[in-house]
Design a protein around this motif. Structure first.
Motif, PDB file in Angstrom:
ATOM      1  N   ASP A  54      15.827  69.489  43.377  1.00  0.00           N
ATOM      2  CA  ASP A  54      14.394  68.823  42.958  1.00  0.00           C
ATOM      3  C   ASP A  54      14.525  68.399  41.424  1.00  0.00           C
ATOM      4  O   ASP A  54      14.169  67.490  41.177  1.00  0.00           O
ATOM      5  N   LEU A  55      15.151  69.491  40.845  1.00  0.00           N
ATOM      6  CA  LEU A  55      15.177  69.297  39.169  1.00  0.00           C
ATOM      7  C   LEU A  55      16.340  68.028  39.012  1.00  0.00           C
ATOM      8  O   LEU A  55      15.983  67.458  38.033  1.00  0.00           O
ATOM      9  N   LEU A  56      17.234  67.966  39.642  1.00  0.00           N
ATOM     10  CA  LEU A  56      18.176  67.195  39.768  1.00  0.00           C
ATOM     11  C   LEU A  56      17.738  65.619  39.783  1.00  0.00           C
ATOM     12  O   LEU A  56      17.994  64.762  39.229  1.00  0.00           O
ATOM     13  N   SER A  57      17.033  65.802  40.798  1.00  0.00           N
ATOM     14  CA  SER A  57      16.292  64.477  41.486  1.00  0.00           C
ATOM     15  C   SER A  57      15.038  63.891  40.283  1.00  0.00           C
ATOM     16  O   SER A  57      15.153  62.816  39.701  1.00  0.00           O
ATOM     17  N   ASP A  58      14.590  64.983  39.685  1.00  0.00           N
ATOM     18  CA  ASP A  58      13.452  64.583  38.866  1.00  0.00           C
ATOM     19  C   ASP A  58      14.280  64.085  37.339  1.00  0.00           C
ATOM     20  O   ASP A  58      13.882  63.100  36.668  1.00  0.00           O
ATOM     21  N   ILE A  59      15.178  64.586  37.044  1.00  0.00           N
ATOM     22  CA  ILE A  59      16.067  64.230  35.810  1.00  0.00           C
ATOM     23  C   ILE A  59      16.338  62.784  35.857  1.00  0.00           C
ATOM     24  O   ILE A  59      16.323  62.086  35.091  1.00  0.00           O
ATOM     25  N   ALA A  60      16.892  62.450  37.225  1.00  0.00           N
ATOM     26  CA  ALA A  60      17.536  61.307  37.517  1.00  0.00           C
ATOM     27  C   ALA A  60      16.293  59.850  37.310  1.00  0.00           C
ATOM     28  O   ALA A  60      16.317  59.156  36.691  1.00  0.00           O
ATOM     29  N   LYS A  64      15.685  57.163  34.389  1.00  0.00           N
ATOM     30  CA  LYS A  64      15.582  55.574  34.743  1.00  0.00           C
ATOM     31  C   LYS A  64      14.263  55.116  33.859  1.00  0.00           C
ATOM     32  O   LYS A  64      14.418  54.120  33.577  1.00  0.00           O
ATOM     33  N   VAL A  65      13.327  55.879  33.843  1.00  0.00           N
ATOM     34  CA  VAL A  65      12.016  55.801  33.216  1.00  0.00           C
ATOM     35  C   VAL A  65      12.399  55.479  31.721  1.00  0.00           C
ATOM     36  O   VAL A  65      11.610  54.547  31.008  1.00  0.00           O
ATOM     37  N   LEU A  66      13.080  56.388  31.015  1.00  0.00           N
ATOM     38  CA  LEU A  66      13.402  56.368  29.518  1.00  0.00           C
ATOM     39  C   LEU A  66      14.297  55.096  29.285  1.00  0.00           C
ATOM     40  O   LEU A  66      13.911  54.310  28.462  1.00  0.00           O
ATOM     41  N   LEU A  67      15.028  54.765  30.231  1.00  0.00           N
ATOM     42  CA  LEU A  67      16.144  53.522  30.164  1.00  0.00           C
ATOM     43  C   LEU A  67      15.122  52.203  30.261  1.00  0.00           C
ATOM     44  O   LEU A  67      15.218  51.420  29.245  1.00  0.00           O
ATOM     45  N   TYR A  68      14.364  52.226  31.141  1.00  0.00           N
ATOM     46  CA  TYR A  68      13.214  51.003  31.332  1.00  0.00           C
ATOM     47  C   TYR A  68      12.332  50.896  30.190  1.00  0.00           C
ATOM     48  O   TYR A  68      12.141  49.570  29.745  1.00  0.00           O
TER      49      TYR A  68
END
Length: 228
Positions: A54-60, A64-68
């Motif tokens: 779950d944590l790895l999925s959240d980080i991914a 994406k949000v930070l990059l966008y």
């Protein structure tokens, strides 16, 4: 004497049988304890593995949000610093819609729910990691949920105001360049204040909570890896 001798043998035999039965029971109990302990360890490992996933999925998703949002952040700052022109708006569709919406994330909670369901077997007093995970989720989810609600309220307020008062609202919702909007954006203190407010709530509070979540999640993942 013969009777006494036979009785003595029977007593010894009976005692031996009792001892063997007791030993058998103790061995069975020990094996059962080993099995229960193994099952408990397997349960703990399974739960922690799902928490890690779950944590790895959240980080991914956070990445994406930070990059966008990097490019849009630069637009916000240009508006706030009055460093954007009429021609800039004509060439940049996104410059018109920076208050039109925002990307957020839905954090994974399957591992947390399993941790709660197994709280009777995963004792926080004996397993400090489970307690640390619970505290992490409690604090971080509250921070992110609260900041998301604040950003949403601000976004809805802007949209309601534009909808009620601005003739360019239809073009705005369709990301279509509109000169009336550009003049409003360049000259209105109201618009700049709305941009400042939204930027603070989203970029300075919400995204910082996501960065904090990512940092602490990585620390937890390392601890889980060392235990699982």
């Amino acid at each position: 004497m013969l009777l006494e001798n036979k009785t003595g043998k029977y007593v010894k035999y009976a005692i031996g049988e009792i001892v063997l039965v007791v030993i058998g029971i103790l061995i069975a109990l020990q094996i059962n304890n080993w099995n229960e302990k193994r099952k408990l360890n397997d349960t703990i490992k399974d739960v922690y593995s799902i928490v890690k996933s779950d944590l790895l999925s959240d980080i991914a998703m956070i990445d994406k949000v930070l990059l966008y949002t990097q490019f849009r952040d630069s637009i916000f700052k240009r508006v706030i610093n009055r460093n954007i022109s009429f021609d800039d708006y004509l060439k940049c569709n996104q410059c018109m819609t920076i208050l039109g919406g925002f990307p957020d994330i839905k954090l994974k909670t399957r591992g947390l729910e399993l941790l709660r369901q197994n709280s009777t077997v995963i004792n926080p007093n004996q397993d400090s990691l489970s307690n640390e995970i619970s505290e992490f989720y409690s604090i971080s989810h509250t921070e992110i949920d609260v900041s998301t609600k604040e950003v949403t309220i601000d976004w809805k307020d802007n949209r309601a105001y534009f909808k009620k008062n601005m003739t360019w609202f239809e073009d705005y919702t369709n990301s279509k360049i509109n000169e009336e909007f550009i003049n409003y954006a360049l000259s209105s203190i109201d618009y700049r204040n709305r941009v400042i407010s939204f930027h603070e709530l989203y970029y300075e509070i919400y995204l910082n909570h996501l960065r904090k979540y990512k940092k602490e999640a990585n620390l937890l993942i390392n601890k889980i890896k060392s235990q699982v």
